[in-house]
Design a protein around this motif. Sequence first.
Motif, PDB file in Angstrom:
ATOM      1  N   SER A 102      -7.647   7.646  -0.085  1.00 56.03           N
ATOM      2  CA  SER A 102      -7.089   8.131  -1.354  1.00 56.03           C
ATOM      3  C   SER A 102      -5.758   8.858  -1.145  1.00 56.03           C
ATOM      4  O   SER A 102      -5.135   9.301  -2.095  1.00 56.03           O
ATOM      5  N   HIS A 103      -5.302   8.951   0.090  1.00 59.29           N
ATOM      6  CA  HIS A 103      -4.053   9.679   0.372  1.00 59.29           C
ATOM      7  C   HIS A 103      -2.830   8.838  -0.009  1.00 59.29           C
ATOM      8  O   HIS A 103      -2.887   7.612  -0.101  1.00 59.29           O
ATOM      9  N   PHE A 104      -1.706   9.557  -0.169  1.00 61.19           N
ATOM     10  CA  PHE A 104      -0.400   8.939  -0.448  1.00 61.19           C
ATOM     11  C   PHE A 104       0.544   9.513   0.597  1.00 61.19           C
ATOM     12  O   PHE A 104       0.809  10.717   0.609  1.00 61.19           O
TER      13      PHE A 104
ATOM     14  N   GLU B 127      -1.621   5.421 -10.348  1.00 54.53           N
ATOM     15  CA  GLU B 127      -1.191   6.802 -10.116  1.00 54.53           C
ATOM     16  C   GLU B 127      -0.291   6.871  -8.871  1.00 54.53           C
ATOM     17  O   GLU B 127       0.757   7.518  -8.877  1.00 54.53           O
ATOM     18  N   LYS B 128      -0.704   6.180  -7.813  1.00 50.09           N
ATOM     19  CA  LYS B 128       0.109   6.174  -6.591  1.00 50.09           C
ATOM     20  C   LYS B 128       1.427   5.434  -6.825  1.00 50.09           C
ATOM     21  O   LYS B 128       2.459   5.799  -6.262  1.00 50.09           O
ATOM     22  N   LEU B 129       1.374   4.399  -7.649  1.00 48.25           N
ATOM     23  CA  LEU B 129       2.617   3.657  -7.921  1.00 48.25           C
ATOM     24  C   LEU B 129       3.624   4.527  -8.675  1.00 48.25           C
ATOM     25  O   LEU B 129       4.829   4.420  -8.462  1.00 48.25           O
TER      26      LEU B 129
ATOM     27  N   ASN C 150       0.576  -3.468  -8.988  1.00 49.63           N
ATOM     28  CA  ASN C 150      -0.804  -3.099  -8.673  1.00 49.63           C
ATOM     29  C   ASN C 150      -1.525  -4.367  -8.187  1.00 49.63           C
ATOM     30  O   ASN C 150      -1.756  -5.290  -8.966  1.00 49.63           O
ATOM     31  N   TYR C 151      -1.871  -4.383  -6.885  1.00 48.15           N
ATOM     32  CA  TYR C 151      -2.439  -5.620  -6.318  1.00 48.15           C
ATOM     33  C   TYR C 151      -3.893  -5.849  -6.715  1.00 48.15           C
ATOM     34  O   TYR C 151      -4.430  -6.926  -6.481  1.00 48.15           O
ATOM     35  N   LYS C 152      -4.515  -4.824  -7.313  1.00 45.45           N
ATOM     36  CA  LYS C 152      -5.876  -5.035  -7.838  1.00 45.45           C
ATOM     37  C   LYS C 152      -5.782  -5.724  -9.203  1.00 45.45           C
ATOM     38  O   LYS C 152      -6.520  -6.653  -9.492  1.00 45.45           O
TER      39      LYS C 152
ATOM     40  N   GLY D  84       6.037  -9.325  15.317  1.00 49.26           N
ATOM     41  CA  GLY D  84       5.051  -8.267  15.556  1.00 49.26           C
ATOM     42  C   GLY D  84       5.772  -6.963  15.877  1.00 49.26           C
ATOM     43  O   GLY D  84       6.672  -6.939  16.707  1.00 49.26           O
ATOM     44  N   ILE D  85       5.377  -5.919  15.174  1.00 49.81           N
ATOM     45  CA  ILE D  85       5.999  -4.601  15.412  1.00 49.81           C
ATOM     46  C   ILE D  85       5.006  -3.741  16.190  1.00 49.81           C
ATOM     47  O   ILE D  85       3.822  -3.706  15.847  1.00 49.81           O
ATOM     48  N   ASN D  86       5.472  -3.063  17.183  1.00 48.64           N
ATOM     49  CA  ASN D  86       4.575  -2.247  17.991  1.00 48.64           C
ATOM     50  C   ASN D  86       5.217  -0.885  18.258  1.00 48.64           C
ATOM     51  O   ASN D  86       5.823  -0.645  19.301  1.00 48.64           O
ATOM     52  N   ILE D  87       5.133  -0.036  17.255  1.00 46.26           N
ATOM     53  CA  ILE D  87       5.798   1.281  17.240  1.00 46.26           C
ATOM     54  C   ILE D  87       7.248   1.096  17.692  1.00 46.26           C
ATOM     55  O   ILE D  87       7.911   0.185  17.168  1.00 46.26           O
ATOM     56  N   GLY D  88       7.767   1.890  18.633  1.00 46.97           N
ATOM     57  CA  GLY D  88       9.165   1.713  19.028  1.00 46.97           C
ATOM     58  C   GLY D  88       9.545   2.674  20.135  1.00 46.97           C
ATOM     59  O   GLY D  88       8.858   3.674  20.361  1.00 46.97           O
TER      60      GLY D  88
ATOM     61  N   GLY E 180       0.831  -1.200   0.000  1.00 50.93           N
ATOM     62  CA  GLY E 180       0.000   0.000   0.000  1.00 50.93           C
ATOM     63  C   GLY E 180       0.863   1.247   0.000  1.00 50.93           C
ATOM     64  O   GLY E 180       2.095   1.173  -0.006  1.00 50.93           O
ATOM     65  N   THR E 181       0.215   2.401   0.008  1.00 49.29           N
ATOM     66  CA  THR E 181       0.976   3.661  -0.064  1.00 49.29           C
ATOM     67  C   THR E 181       0.547   4.627   1.043  1.00 49.29           C
ATOM     68  O   THR E 181       0.523   5.838   0.859  1.00 49.29           O
ATOM     69  N   GLY E 182       0.186   4.072   2.203  1.00 51.32           N
ATOM     70  CA  GLY E 182      -0.200   4.901   3.344  1.00 51.32           C
ATOM     71  C   GLY E 182       1.014   5.408   4.106  1.00 51.32           C
ATOM     72  O   GLY E 182       2.161   5.314   3.650  1.00 51.32           O
TER      73      GLY E 182
ATOM     74  N   THR F  24       3.485  -2.240  -3.408  1.00 47.10           N
ATOM     75  CA  THR F  24       2.200  -2.620  -3.990  1.00 47.10           C
ATOM     76  C   THR F  24       1.186  -1.518  -3.725  1.00 47.10           C
ATOM     77  O   THR F  24       1.286  -0.803  -2.734  1.00 47.10           O
ATOM     78  N   SER F  25       0.216  -1.393  -4.626  1.00 46.31           N
ATOM     79  CA  SER F  25      -0.858  -0.405  -4.421  1.00 46.31           C
ATOM     80  C   SER F  25      -2.050  -0.790  -5.276  1.00 46.31           C
ATOM     81  O   SER F  25      -1.916  -1.527  -6.261  1.00 46.31           O
ATOM     82  N   SER F  26      -3.204  -0.236  -4.918  1.00 45.13           N
ATOM     83  CA  SER F  26      -4.407  -0.443  -5.732  1.00 45.13           C
ATOM     84  C   SER F  26      -4.447   0.548  -6.884  1.00 45.13           C
ATOM     85  O   SER F  26      -5.335   0.463  -7.732  1.00 45.13           O
TER      86      SER F  26
END
Length: 353
Positions: free
Chosen positions: A341-343, A205-207, A220-222, A296-300, A178-180, A200-202
């Motif tokens: 819809s954010h990047f 444009e973001k890719l 593109n994972y879609k 498992g990652i939990n911030i840091g 994703g692109t979050g 990967t992204s849906s």
Amino acid sequence: MKQWVTLMDGIDGFHIQEVPEPVDLKEDEVLVRINAVAVNHRDVKIINGDFKGRYAAPASPMVPTSDASGTIVKVGGPVSATKWQEGDRVLGLVRPTHLTGPTRSEHHALGLGFPQSGVLVEYRVFSASGLVQIPHKLSFEEAATLPIAATTAWMALNWNRPIDKPVRGPQTTVLLQGTGGVTIHALQQATAFGLTTIVTSSSDEKLLKAQELGATYTVNYKKIPDWADEVLKLTQGKGADIIVETGGPETMPQSVRAVAEGGIISAVGVLTGMTEDKPQPAVGLSLINRNAALKGINIGPRDRVEEMMRLYEQKEIHPIIDRVFGFDEARDAITYVKEGSHFGKVVIRVNED
Ligand SMILES: NC(=O)c1ccc[n+]([C@@H]2O[C@H](COP(=O)([O-])OP(=O)(O)OC[C@H]3O[C@@H](n4cnc5c(N)ncnc54)[C@H](OP(=O)(O)O)[C@@H]3O)[C@@H](O)[C@H]2O)c1
């Protein structure tokens, strides 16, 4: 002063209120005038009521959000007690007592934005140890994106590395989903280390934007639902050495197929649902076969945040901000992130510099 509050019961109940400015400070506390707040996926879930039934709702309206940057306007004690002075530019740590080592329940219990009151407020008292100096070249908006998203990305890439010996080199391939906010910070960090990256992204444009930031490959994972096969193809059958797993139950089975032998899946997110609700027995055996690790990652902790910030300073990394909303537009900011819809990151400007 103004603050936004929620009962964790839906966006309609998320509202602004007027409260007195804090006046009393303990010796080891400082008052910060908040300049910017970054929105995280977690804030969206908290405000929209997605935590209902899973965690106890607050008894009275609570200030949400965890990531803030601002300016110290008052110190509780002498500089020797707080290490800070008026005018210092700071960012707040999400878990102010998490200074080093793994995340423990006592750190969670003091987490800002949940379960403790958060940062979407004009002035806030912070414990002196829960603040970190902002690098000179970063704006308040950019700095506000660091505590959760950038730190999580950093830990996903470096959790098993000693401080100051982070992972480096094009022989290491990182898969980013994703692109979050977390992914784009991870892309910027991995690019700064010269790693090979697959995003990967849906959205094509973001890719394209990810490529402009340095992504080596994009998928593109879609359009390519079996993206694990594509990752194996791009890596000549080897797979990704590190996977920043933000998807959760729907993506994990493919992540297990796409991870290199001896590689690491850093389990970060649950964008496709809570993992506990969808057990995946196949994951265990496949992991064994690939001799891979699932972490498992939990911030840091604070020391890893400071370590990460040195990279942002040295390499002059500027976090990617998709959009900045005004303080009065906080509800729109939450809805915008929910829509996806954010990047990169979305930020709320609280006070002007
Ligand atoms: N463990 C931790 O310490 C920690 C810390 C921070 C965040 N998180 C979690 O990590 C996840 C990401 O957080 P964030 O703040 O970066 O979220 P975000 O900014 O809201 O990112 C959302 C993006 O994820 C992508 N996405 C959605 N479904 C996907 C799927 N099936 N496969 C791949 N990508 C998908 C979409 O990107 P495209 O539009 O490009 O497809 C979407 O725009 C969330 O679950 C969050 O709760 C965990």
